[in-house]
Design an enzyme around this catalytic site. Structure first.
Site, PDB file in Angstrom:
ATOM      1  N   HIS A  71       0.845  -1.191   0.000  1.00  0.00           N
ATOM      2  CA  HIS A  71       0.000   0.000   0.000  1.00  0.00           C
ATOM      3  C   HIS A  71       0.886   1.248   0.000  1.00  0.00           C
ATOM      4  CE1 HIS A  71      -3.968  -1.952   1.566  1.00  0.00           C
ATOM      5  NE2 HIS A  71      -3.960  -1.836   0.249  1.00  0.00           N
ATOM      6  N   ASP A 108       1.017   4.155   1.442  1.00  0.00           N
ATOM      7  CA  ASP A 108       1.512   4.850   2.635  1.00  0.00           C
ATOM      8  C   ASP A 108       2.646   4.102   3.323  1.00  0.00           C
ATOM      9  OD1 ASP A 108      -0.380   2.895   3.217  1.00  0.00           O
ATOM     10  OD2 ASP A 108      -1.062   3.867   5.050  1.00  0.00           O
ATOM     11  N   HIS A 109       2.985   2.925   2.815  1.00  0.00           N
ATOM     12  CA  HIS A 109       4.121   2.170   3.334  1.00  0.00           C
ATOM     13  C   HIS A 109       5.233   2.047   2.299  1.00  0.00           C
ATOM     14  CE1 HIS A 109       2.027   0.497   6.984  1.00  0.00           C
ATOM     15  NE2 HIS A 109       1.008   0.934   6.264  1.00  0.00           N
TER      16      HIS A 109
END
Length: 250
Positions: free
Chosen positions: A62, A64-65
């Site tokens: 994802h 945001d990682h």
């Protein structure tokens, strides 16, 4: 051994909180876990140096990682110094990570001056060096997601200086060799073993770092984190989602 939280935010960075990124540091090792957008800026605000990172672990794909990874690698390249080829970065994460890195760098015409390797993870596969064993395990999430256990190997016991004096071991480099577990031969031919001057081994410490999840996928995975000295776990959702296992994967 210390942990630096470069970012703990969910979905996207904010003016006061970065997206997911944690640095594990100990003598001789500096590892990054997740690399959300803005990680390269966050590390510049810290006492850490991007060029000291030797391993990067991505829990899942994802954004945001992950979105900070191409830029962070470029920062490492710019700070690599006069001999960038001597630096090597190992990157671990789910299947698809290698393609993401390759396409991001190729489309942006970014050339890294240092070599790197991408390891797409197989659960329960150990990654080991002289100090630590790192094991990945599967988590429940909407896409494949991993948790990581960093298990420190047992450390040599403390040096008994009085015992060392009785065995004619003089302070200096010999102490260091014995602490590292090596036997030494004195000038008189006497062989001194570490067990002669060291106390009992000190048990290794354990750190568990989990990515986004609603639980682990097996009892065995849960046992890996038992008796951990430190557990880092995301806490994005409220109790209404307790026990959910959406996006199960095998």
């Amino acid at each position: 051994m210390d942990i630096t939280f470069l970012g703990t935010g969910s979905a996207y960075p904010s003016p006061c909180r970065g997206a997911s990124a944690v640095v594990f540091r100990t003598e001789g090792e500096c590892w990054l876990f997740d690399c959300g957008e803005g990680t390269q800026t966050q590390i510049m605000k810290s006492l850490l140096k991007a060029g000291r990172i030797t391993k990067i672990f991505i829990t899942h794909l994802h954004g945001d990682h992950l979105f900070g990874l191409p830029g962070f690698l470029c920062t490492v390249s710019l700070q690599a110094g006069s001999n960038p080829s001597k630096q090597h970065v190992d990157i671990y994460g789910p299947v698809g990570l290698r393609n993401f890195i390759h396409m991001s760098l190729e489309i942006s015409h970014s050339q890294l001056l240092f070599p790197y390797s991408v390891h797409e993870l197989v659960p329960s596969e150990d990654h080991e060096n002289e100090q630590f064993v790192v094991q990945a395990f599967k988590l429940y999430h909407r896409i494949p997601s991993f948790g990581f256990v960093i298990a420190e190997k047992d450390r040599p016991g403390k040096l008994n200086r009085e015992q060392a004096k009785r065995t004619c071991v003089q302070p200096g480099p010999i102490y260091g060799k014995l602490k590292l577990g090596s036997s030494v031969t004195l000038e008189n031919g006497q062989i001194i073993h570490p067990s002669d001057v060291l106390g009992d081994h000190l048990p290794g410490r354990k750190i568990c770092i989990l990515g986004d999840c609603s639980g682990v996928t097996s009892v065995g995975a849960a046992k890996l984190c038992q008796e951990a000295d430190l557990l880092i776990h995301e806490a994005t959702l409220d109790d209404d989602h307790d026990g959910e296992s959406q996006g199960k994967w095998s």
